[in-house]
Write an enzyme that holds these catalytic residues in place. Structure first.
Site, mmCIF file in Angstrom:
data_model
loop_
_atom_site.group_PDB
_atom_site.id
_atom_site.type_symbol
_atom_site.label_atom_id
_atom_site.label_comp_id
_atom_site.label_asym_id
_atom_site.label_seq_id
_atom_site.Cartn_x
_atom_site.Cartn_y
_atom_site.Cartn_z
ATOM 1 N N GLU A 200 4.927 48.944 -84.908
ATOM 2 C CA GLU A 200 4.389 47.609 -85.171
ATOM 3 C C GLU A 200 3.035 47.444 -84.509
ATOM 4 O O GLU A 200 2.667 48.218 -83.615
ATOM 5 C CB GLU A 200 5.355 46.527 -84.666
ATOM 6 N N GLY B 270 11.610 42.250 -87.655
ATOM 7 C CA GLY B 270 11.049 43.551 -87.289
ATOM 8 C C GLY B 270 11.936 44.373 -86.399
ATOM 9 O O GLY B 270 12.311 45.501 -86.728
ATOM 10 N N ARG C 289 2.051 37.485 -77.009
ATOM 11 C CA ARG C 289 3.271 38.295 -77.018
ATOM 12 C C ARG C 289 3.080 39.549 -77.874
ATOM 13 O O ARG C 289 2.606 39.466 -79.007
ATOM 14 C CB ARG C 289 4.417 37.467 -77.593
ATOM 15 N N HIS D 254 1.671 33.930 -86.657
ATOM 16 C CA HIS D 254 1.914 35.197 -87.356
ATOM 17 C C HIS D 254 0.911 35.299 -88.488
ATOM 18 O O HIS D 254 0.714 34.335 -89.228
ATOM 19 C CB HIS D 254 3.346 35.263 -87.902
ATOM 20 N N ARG E 229 -1.770 40.471 -83.220
ATOM 21 C CA ARG E 229 -1.623 39.355 -84.163
ATOM 22 C C ARG E 229 -2.775 38.357 -84.096
ATOM 23 O O ARG E 229 -3.183 37.839 -85.128
ATOM 24 C CB ARG E 229 -0.320 38.617 -83.866
ATOM 25 N N LYS F 79 22.543 23.002 -81.547
ATOM 26 C CA LYS F 79 22.388 21.716 -82.231
ATOM 27 C C LYS F 79 22.761 21.775 -83.708
ATOM 28 O O LYS F 79 22.976 20.746 -84.327
ATOM 29 C CB LYS F 79 20.973 21.191 -82.046
ATOM 30 N N LEU G 129 12.864 39.325 -78.529
ATOM 31 C CA LEU G 129 14.323 39.510 -78.535
ATOM 32 C C LEU G 129 14.712 40.221 -77.242
ATOM 33 O O LEU G 129 15.717 39.895 -76.607
ATOM 34 C CB LEU G 129 14.756 40.333 -79.750
ATOM 35 N N HIS H 241 4.317 30.879 -85.058
ATOM 36 C CA HIS H 241 5.403 31.847 -85.038
ATOM 37 C C HIS H 241 6.169 31.875 -83.723
ATOM 38 O O HIS H 241 7.391 31.851 -83.710
ATOM 39 C CB HIS H 241 4.795 33.221 -85.313
HETATM 40 C C1 LIG Z 1 10.905 34.777 -88.835
HETATM 41 C C2 LIG Z 1 10.910 35.307 -87.441
HETATM 42 C C3 LIG Z 1 10.880 36.670 -87.211
HETATM 43 C C4 LIG Z 1 10.888 37.168 -85.906
HETATM 44 N N1 LIG Z 1 10.920 38.526 -85.723
HETATM 45 C C5 LIG Z 1 11.041 38.999 -84.450
HETATM 46 C C6 LIG Z 1 11.206 40.395 -84.215
HETATM 47 O O1 LIG Z 1 11.265 41.188 -85.151
HETATM 48 N N2 LIG Z 1 11.319 40.811 -82.933
HETATM 49 C C7 LIG Z 1 11.280 39.957 -81.855
HETATM 50 O O2 LIG Z 1 11.388 40.400 -80.718
HETATM 51 N N3 LIG Z 1 11.137 38.636 -82.060
HETATM 52 C C8 LIG Z 1 11.028 38.136 -83.316
HETATM 53 N N4 LIG Z 1 10.907 36.796 -83.508
HETATM 54 C C9 LIG Z 1 10.935 35.907 -82.357
HETATM 55 C C10 LIG Z 1 12.374 35.826 -81.841
HETATM 56 O O3 LIG Z 1 13.249 35.744 -82.937
HETATM 57 C C11 LIG Z 1 12.582 34.620 -80.951
HETATM 58 O O4 LIG Z 1 11.587 34.516 -79.995
HETATM 59 C C12 LIG Z 1 13.914 34.721 -80.232
HETATM 60 O O5 LIG Z 1 14.930 34.949 -81.164
HETATM 61 C C13 LIG Z 1 14.192 33.464 -79.459
HETATM 62 O O6 LIG Z 1 15.512 33.520 -79.008
HETATM 63 P P1 LIG Z 1 16.097 32.318 -78.171
HETATM 64 O O7 LIG Z 1 17.514 32.671 -77.872
HETATM 65 O O8 LIG Z 1 15.204 32.005 -77.048
HETATM 66 O O9 LIG Z 1 16.024 31.054 -79.168
HETATM 67 P P2 LIG Z 1 16.668 30.839 -80.610
HETATM 68 O O10 LIG Z 1 17.185 32.080 -81.170
HETATM 69 O O11 LIG Z 1 15.692 30.076 -81.421
HETATM 70 O O12 LIG Z 1 17.915 29.902 -80.308
HETATM 71 C C14 LIG Z 1 17.731 28.563 -79.927
HETATM 72 C C15 LIG Z 1 19.079 27.905 -79.846
HETATM 73 O O13 LIG Z 1 18.925 26.639 -79.195
HETATM 74 C C16 LIG Z 1 19.603 25.653 -79.911
HETATM 75 N N5 LIG Z 1 18.977 24.355 -79.662
HETATM 76 C C17 LIG Z 1 17.673 23.997 -79.815
HETATM 77 N N6 LIG Z 1 17.521 22.695 -79.492
HETATM 78 C C18 LIG Z 1 18.736 22.228 -79.138
HETATM 79 C C19 LIG Z 1 19.228 20.965 -78.744
HETATM 80 N N7 LIG Z 1 18.454 19.871 -78.656
HETATM 81 N N8 LIG Z 1 20.552 20.847 -78.460
HETATM 82 C C20 LIG Z 1 21.384 21.897 -78.566
HETATM 83 N N9 LIG Z 1 20.975 23.126 -78.955
HETATM 84 C C21 LIG Z 1 19.667 23.281 -79.227
HETATM 85 C C22 LIG Z 1 19.518 26.094 -81.356
HETATM 86 O O14 LIG Z 1 20.531 25.451 -82.106
HETATM 87 C C23 LIG Z 1 19.713 27.603 -81.193
HETATM 88 O O15 LIG Z 1 21.073 27.888 -81.106
HETATM 89 C C24 LIG Z 1 10.897 36.279 -84.810
HETATM 90 C C25 LIG Z 1 10.923 34.906 -85.030
HETATM 91 C C26 LIG Z 1 10.939 34.413 -86.336
HETATM 92 C C27 LIG Z 1 10.985 32.929 -86.547
#
Ligand SMILES: Cc1cc2nc3c(=O)[nH]c(=O)nc-3n(C[C@H](O)[C@H](O)[C@H](O)COP(=O)(O)OP(=O)(O)OC[C@H]3O[C@@H](n4cnc5c(N)ncnc54)[C@H](O)[C@@H]3O)c2cc1C
Length: 540
Positions: A123, A63, A381, A239, A285, A50, A387, A346
């Site tokens: 961690e 992390g 979690r 978090h 956490r 999006k 990830l 978080h």
């Molecule tokens: C600050 C932070 C630190 C973190 N650190 C860690 C870590 O160290 N280790 C770990 O394992 N996890 C960590 N996490 C959690 C982890 O990053 C996420 O759970 C994981 O990246 C989620 O991946 P995902 O592909 O499911 O979603 P995301 O990576 O959030 O991707 C979502 C995608 O969906 C798209 N999208 C959403 N809504 C729409 C829509 N309506 N139309 C079209 N596209 C849409 C977005 O544009 C994006 O491209 C962290 C999270 C945060 C916020």
């Protein structure tokens, strides 16, 4: 008004441009792109995101990724740590599968060109060092750099950024694609043989969150409207440590900082975690976040502090360059100063129910990553397992959906799908930003780290009231659709939190402080239609 309405906007096949693909992947984070890369080269894949491709929770991850890589660690340890954090609600088979696949996925990321640091990190909640990380605290950035690069080079993968998915299309009980808006242009109907939902989490439903602005729960809300099952929506992980400086964005201070030995102190300088839990600052956490809330209340102070001043300054700076940089902008030296922190939303543990391959309950729809509920995390979690979940389930969905698509004939008749309802367009102007911010504050107040029935019931009525007039509107802006999705997700979360009359994992009820295994070793499944709360209050 029935909740939910089927589609957010009106549309008809005659007025809308049509696009056809074998696989549609909604989301370009780690789960979505890994799914796209799992499809064989002869299967066309369209990925939509999006916003800019780089804007995702995945890119924000600091992390690292949990994987058994050192000789003193064992799969069994990682499995046990995950099950312990999950507080009785993990699916053991899923945990075993994900943990055993983890090292192979790290090797694959290395083949994609990701550069990981040589040292393996520690961690909270992990019994051994097993956190694979990159560039100190910029793991997500580096991993996504490599995956995006790979996806851009894949000849069968097309990526459309700035393409907002408004709704999933269904016909005769199957998902057949999605209605999107691309850039500022008109709506498009994307017809897909199989659709993979990888749209991430919903942290933006809270005022304080580590998530980037894209995390508005769109995929969860769209799946719910389309009839897919969602479960465990009461489990939002907070978090414990977000930088709390007026004027700064709510920057996450990674768990790895406590893994390195940082202390948590209250405003009087007291190190309080050892009195709360034998694991001290490395407790899970939920334990740390609740302890911080208690301390903030006890000391009547809006935050607590992280103290790294007893650690080797050189090591601190090389391990946490991102945190160091952000803190410096506010005149804080992380090697000598106390860093003000407080908890924030978080990670969404609940979501769209999937089986071991990533299939949802809606035929034609798959889900991976934070949008889904796979059974890996249970009620909480374990750090750095998400990830990993995105990689494992992304790959499984990509493979499974591609196989399924291969069985579907190419000749495709556009089904007579029609979005129709009578929107209330003649009401007063709605201040979408004001409503969004009111919702986010309400969620912190009544559906935060510590919950109780009276506050939840009040929140349920208030959100149902907002839904009553906001969901009947037809918006033409992203902010409007996001508000509708946030309200939908909030209602599901609050309803689920009311049902679970116990405390487990990240769900803490002050009126039911004990875990109740006899009644609650089970998931809370969202009903297809939510009832209107009794005595729905009419008022602001
Ligand atoms: C600050 C932070 C630190 C973190 N650190 C860690 C870590 O160290 N280790 C770990 O394992 N996890 C960590 N996490 C959690 C982890 O990053 C996420 O759970 C994981 O990246 C989620 O991946 P995902 O592909 O499911 O979603 P995301 O990576 O959030 O991707 C979502 C995608 O969906 C798209 N999208 C959403 N809504 C729409 C829509 N309506 N139309 C079209 N596209 C849409 C977005 O544009 C994006 O491209 C962290 C999270 C945060 C916020």
């Amino acid at each position: 008004m029935t909740f939910p309405l089927r589609y957010l906007v009106r549309f008809g096949p005659k007025q809308t441009t049509h696009v056809f693909t074998d696989l549609l992947v909604i989301g370009g984070g780690i789960a979505g792109l890994r799914a796209a890369l799992a499809a064989p080269p002869d299967v066309p894949v369209l990925v939509v995101t999006k916003d800019k491709l780089r804007l995702s929770n995945s890119s924000y991850a600091q992390g690292g990724i949990a994987a058994v890589r050192s000789p003193e660690d064992r799969f069994e340890n990682h499995i046990e740590d995950t099950l312990t954090a999950g507080a009785g609600l993990c699916d053991r088979d899923v945990v075993e599968m994900v943990v055993r696949e983890a090292p192979g996925h790290i090797d694959e990321l290395i083949r994609y060109g990701a550069h990981f640091d040589a040292e393996i990190g520690m961690e909270g909640g992990h019994s051994h060092r097993r956190i694979v990380h990159a560039l100190g605290d910029a793991t997500g950035w580096e991993v996504m750099r490599a995956i995006i690069d790979r996806a851009r080079k894949a000849p069968n993968v097309t990526i459309w950024d700035r393409t907002f998915t408004i709704d999933l299309l269904t016909h005769e009980g199957r998902c057949v694609g999605a209605l999107v808006r691309r850039g500022r242009r008109d709506h498009l109907l994307i017809w897909a043989k199989q659709t993979i939902l990888a749209s991430g989490g919903a942290g933006m439903v809270y005022r304080e969150t580590t998530n980037p602005p894209v995390a508005t729960g769109d995929g969860m809300a769209a799946a719910y409207r389309a009839g897919a099952e969602l479960r465990d929506m009461e489990f939002m992980q907070f978090h414990p440590t977000i930088l709390y400086v007026a004027g700064s964005s709510r920057y996450l201070i990674s768990e790895a900082v406590r893994g390195e030995g940082a202390y948590l102190r209250d405003k009087n300088g007291v190190r309080f975690m050892p009195d709360e839990d034998p694991r001290g600052e490395l407790a899970t956490r939920d334990v740390v976040a609740r302890a911080i809330v208690r301390r903030m209340e006890m000391t009547r102070h809006p935050n607590v502090y992280l103290d790294l001043s007893h650690l080797n300054p050189e090591r601190v700076r090389t391990h946490f360059p991102g945190i160091d940089k952000v803190c410096r902008e506010f005149g804080l030296d992380i090697t000598t100063d106390l860093i003000p922190v407080r908890p924030g939303a978080h990670y969404m543990v609940g979501g769209v129910t999937v089986d071991a391959q990533g299939r949802t309950t809606l035929p034609g729809l798959w889900a991976a990553g934070e949008v889904s509920s796979s059974g890996l995390h249970g009620a909480n979690r374990l750090a750095s397992n998400s990830l990993l979940e995105g990689l494992v389930y992304g790959a499984a969905c990509g493979r499974g959906a591609a196989e399924e698509a291969a069985r579907t004939p190419d000749a495709f008749v556009v089904p007579p799908v029609q979005g129709g309802f009578t929107p209330a367009t003649d009401g007063p102007h709605l201040d979408v930003a004001d409503l969004t911010s009111s919702l986010r504050s309400l969620m912190v107040r009544n559906m935060g780290i510590v919950r109780e029935r009276a506050g939840l019931v009040e929140a349920e009525r208030q959100v149902a009231f907002w839904c009553r007039y906001v969901l009947r509107r037809e918006f033409s802006t992203r902010a409007g659709w996001e508000l509708q999705n946030l309200l939908t997700v909030a209602r599901l979360m609050i309803w689920s939190a009311i049902q679970r009359t116990e405390s487990r994992g990240v769900h803490y009820r002050a009126d039911y402080p004990e875990r109740d295994d006899e009644h609650w070793t089970r998931h809370v499944v969202c009903p297809a239609q939510l009832p209107t709360p009794p005595g729905l209050r009419v008022g602001g």
